[in-house]
Design a protein around this motif. Sequence first.
Motif, PDB file in Angstrom:
ATOM      1  N   GLU A 225       9.587 -15.767  -8.226  1.00  0.00           N
ATOM      2  CA  GLU A 225      10.900 -15.662  -7.597  1.00  0.00           C
ATOM      3  C   GLU A 225      11.830 -14.853  -8.489  1.00  0.00           C
ATOM      4  OE1 GLU A 225      14.430 -18.462  -5.642  1.00  0.00           O
ATOM      5  OE2 GLU A 225      12.685 -19.388  -6.638  1.00  0.00           O
ATOM      6  N   GLY A 226      12.594 -13.954  -7.882  1.00  0.00           N
ATOM      7  CA  GLY A 226      13.549 -13.141  -8.614  1.00  0.00           C
ATOM      8  C   GLY A 226      12.997 -11.808  -9.077  1.00  0.00           C
ATOM      9  N   GLN A 227      11.688 -11.626  -8.999  1.00  0.00           N
ATOM     10  CA  GLN A 227      11.111 -10.352  -9.427  1.00  0.00           C
ATOM     11  C   GLN A 227      11.450  -9.229  -8.455  1.00  0.00           C
ATOM     12  OE1 GLN A 227       6.824 -11.071  -9.797  1.00  0.00           O
ATOM     13  NE2 GLN A 227       6.995 -10.856 -12.026  1.00  0.00           N
ATOM     14  N   ARG A 228      11.494  -8.019  -9.022  1.00  0.00           N
ATOM     15  CA  ARG A 228      11.486  -6.791  -8.224  1.00  0.00           C
ATOM     16  C   ARG A 228      10.087  -6.212  -8.367  1.00  0.00           C
ATOM     17  NH1 ARG A 228      16.110  -3.744  -7.191  1.00  0.00           N
ATOM     18  NH2 ARG A 228      15.055  -1.877  -7.947  1.00  0.00           N
ATOM     19  N   VAL A 229       9.349  -6.184  -7.268  1.00  0.00           N
ATOM     20  CA  VAL A 229       7.957  -5.729  -7.300  1.00  0.00           C
ATOM     21  C   VAL A 229       7.859  -4.359  -6.633  1.00  0.00           C
ATOM     22  CG1 VAL A 229       5.589  -6.202  -6.572  1.00  0.00           C
ATOM     23  CG2 VAL A 229       7.066  -8.081  -7.312  1.00  0.00           C
ATOM     24  N   LEU A 230       7.255  -3.432  -7.358  1.00  0.00           N
ATOM     25  CA  LEU A 230       6.985  -2.106  -6.789  1.00  0.00           C
ATOM     26  C   LEU A 230       5.622  -2.146  -6.110  1.00  0.00           C
ATOM     27  CD1 LEU A 230       7.406   0.947  -6.369  1.00  0.00           C
ATOM     28  CD2 LEU A 230       6.394   1.292  -8.644  1.00  0.00           C
ATOM     29  N   PHE A 231       5.615  -1.989  -4.799  1.00  0.00           N
ATOM     30  CA  PHE A 231       4.374  -1.872  -4.041  1.00  0.00           C
ATOM     31  C   PHE A 231       4.105  -0.394  -3.784  1.00  0.00           C
ATOM     32  CE2 PHE A 231       5.408  -6.259  -3.066  1.00  0.00           C
ATOM     33  CZ  PHE A 231       4.168  -6.877  -3.025  1.00  0.00           C
ATOM     34  N   ARG A 232       2.950   0.060  -4.244  1.00  0.00           N
ATOM     35  CA  ARG A 232       2.462   1.382  -3.852  1.00  0.00           C
ATOM     36  C   ARG A 232       1.436   1.159  -2.751  1.00  0.00           C
ATOM     37  NH1 ARG A 232       2.360   2.169  -9.593  1.00  0.00           N
ATOM     38  NH2 ARG A 232       3.992   3.626 -10.282  1.00  0.00           N
ATOM     39  N   LEU A 233       1.745   1.648  -1.570  1.00  0.00           N
ATOM     40  CA  LEU A 233       0.918   1.421  -0.388  1.00  0.00           C
ATOM     41  C   LEU A 233       0.287   2.736   0.049  1.00  0.00           C
ATOM     42  CD1 LEU A 233       3.601  -0.773   1.310  1.00  0.00           C
ATOM     43  CD2 LEU A 233       1.386  -1.639   0.568  1.00  0.00           C
ATOM     44  N   LEU A 234      -1.006   2.711   0.266  1.00  0.00           N
ATOM     45  CA  LEU A 234      -1.790   3.892   0.639  1.00  0.00           C
ATOM     46  C   LEU A 234      -2.607   3.579   1.880  1.00  0.00           C
ATOM     47  CD1 LEU A 234      -3.548   6.532   0.255  1.00  0.00           C
ATOM     48  CD2 LEU A 234      -4.883   5.216  -1.416  1.00  0.00           C
ATOM     49  N   ASN A 235      -2.553   4.467   2.864  1.00  0.00           N
ATOM     50  CA  ASN A 235      -3.444   4.345   4.020  1.00  0.00           C
ATOM     51  C   ASN A 235      -4.647   5.248   3.789  1.00  0.00           C
ATOM     52  OD1 ASN A 235      -4.801   4.155   6.411  1.00  0.00           O
ATOM     53  ND2 ASN A 235      -3.060   4.631   7.727  1.00  0.00           N
ATOM     54  N   ALA A 236      -5.762   4.648   3.362  1.00  0.00           N
ATOM     55  CA  ALA A 236      -6.987   5.384   3.072  1.00  0.00           C
ATOM     56  C   ALA A 236      -7.990   5.277   4.207  1.00  0.00           C
ATOM     57  CB  ALA A 236      -7.614   4.874   1.769  1.00  0.00           C
ATOM     58  N   SER A 237      -7.519   4.952   5.404  1.00  0.00           N
ATOM     59  CA  SER A 237      -8.397   4.888   6.571  1.00  0.00           C
ATOM     60  C   SER A 237      -8.845   6.285   6.981  1.00  0.00           C
ATOM     61  CB  SER A 237      -7.674   4.224   7.738  1.00  0.00           C
ATOM     62  OG  SER A 237      -8.474   4.203   8.905  1.00  0.00           O
ATOM     63  N   ALA A 238      -9.992   6.352   7.622  1.00  0.00           N
ATOM     64  CA  ALA A 238     -10.465   7.647   8.123  1.00  0.00           C
ATOM     65  C   ALA A 238      -9.690   8.104   9.346  1.00  0.00           C
ATOM     66  CB  ALA A 238     -11.954   7.565   8.459  1.00  0.00           C
ATOM     67  N   THR A 239      -9.249   7.158  10.184  1.00  0.00           N
ATOM     68  CA  THR A 239      -8.651   7.555  11.459  1.00  0.00           C
ATOM     69  C   THR A 239      -7.491   6.682  11.934  1.00  0.00           C
ATOM     70  OG1 THR A 239     -10.210   6.202  12.748  1.00  0.00           O
ATOM     71  CG2 THR A 239     -10.867   8.477  12.281  1.00  0.00           C
ATOM     72  N   GLU A 240      -7.213   5.546  11.285  1.00  0.00           N
ATOM     73  CA  GLU A 240      -6.288   4.569  11.849  1.00  0.00           C
ATOM     74  C   GLU A 240      -4.923   4.571  11.165  1.00  0.00           C
ATOM     75  OE1 GLU A 240      -7.067   2.204  14.578  1.00  0.00           O
ATOM     76  OE2 GLU A 240      -8.373   3.952  14.731  1.00  0.00           O
TER      77      GLU A 240
END
Length: 465
Positions: A225-240
């Motif tokens: 609780e209280g953290q600032r979290v950096l999410f790096r999000l990648l869509n590595a799907s072939a088609t979706e």
Amino acid sequence: MNRRKFLSSTGLLLAAKSLPALPLPPFTPKPASAKADHALRIGPCTLDIGRGVSIKTVAYNGQVPGPLLRMREGVPVTIDVTNSSDNADIVHWHGLAIDSYNDGAMEEGSPMIPAGHTQRYAFTPRPSGTRWYHTHAMAGDDLTRSTYTGQFGFLLIEGHDHPARYDQEINLAIHHWGPSFVPMVETMRADSSNMPLTTGSDVGYKYATINSHMLGSGEPVRVKEGQRVLFRLLNASATENVVLALPGHTFEIIAMDGNPVPNPKSVEVLSLAVAERVDAIVHMNAPGVWILGSTLEKAREMGLGTVIEYAGKKGAPAWKDPAPSTWDYTQFAGSHVAPNPDDSFTLTFRDIGPLHGSKFDTWTINNKSWPKIEPLTVQKGKRYRLVFRNGSGDQHPLHLHRHTFEVTRIGDKQISGLRKDVINVMPLDTVEVDFVANNPGDTLWHCHQQLHMDYGFMQLIKYAD
């Protein structure tokens, strides 16, 4: 060279002779005898992605995602890639402004790596930000190849600037597994002749994962609780393409495709087209156990999600449907008008149905398909506008190699400052992007959906002599 002919050739030597003469890399940071800074091995592996669900695939160093590669902007690196698979392959360093030889696209002149051989890539990584690496081979109708596999990983280029403060960073890559061909549902949209815009076959999947596990399997993402979290999000799907939410929280979007956005903004729902990346800060201010996952129930049932667990909290993970929303790139951009380009290219793309007995749609750009399509010609130093006109009922995540572009218009709205290397063009929409021709060499642009790329949706950009 036609990638279909290359990979179907029975002789690698014959295929190699048919390639144009390749330029030497612009520098050699280390002698060939020296140990490389990084090493990757392409080879088969088995993943246990969920209870009783095992996937046989091809990956880097026996793991999915592949090893996290961290580099310093402007510091030359070497990477040895050994191909221990049964097929020729290649690695593309997605989002980097590097030379054509090392970029990792056969269409630009990058060499394929024969089975049993090692290729050394040598380049200076830039620009800074969240990049990634992945195979750039053809799959065609073989759904055990190329981006249908586990050949992808994060590539983080560290610069001098630190645009955001955070307490923890989490890298999450989305992928779909168990592909098969399914009949394509014909869209209700029609062109002026009242003919359906979409026919043929498409790809469906059995499972989805974030990193290497389905929702409910593997370890949760643990936060405080209280953290600032950096999410790096990648869509590595072939088609979706995917749409994600984390109930009780918002995503403060600070970068797209590794580039800081002009107007950081918090949203409940974010969209990731194939090959896109988003950097988002999440303020951990809703203690509990939550699901970060697809907004579609069916996709979560396939596994598309992960558990976010606060310290000291236990129990079944909670999900709550977010309010309906529409993803809008323009909210993260500047509102002033971008500079006028020196020249522009209007590029209209659509599918023309299966040809020559194929069960797959052929894709055209201005009525021509790769490889029988003339390149666009640019001059070094000039600013060019690409006007993407989607004449189909599909979404298309369009990727420009070796350059970063500025999005200047979406539909009727002019914008500026939003810098990306992938832009998702919605059905029957028009998007305009500008790039500066500042990296001479053959440059590929294409739809990043594997099935579209394999069946015609590619074109080269060449620099004038």
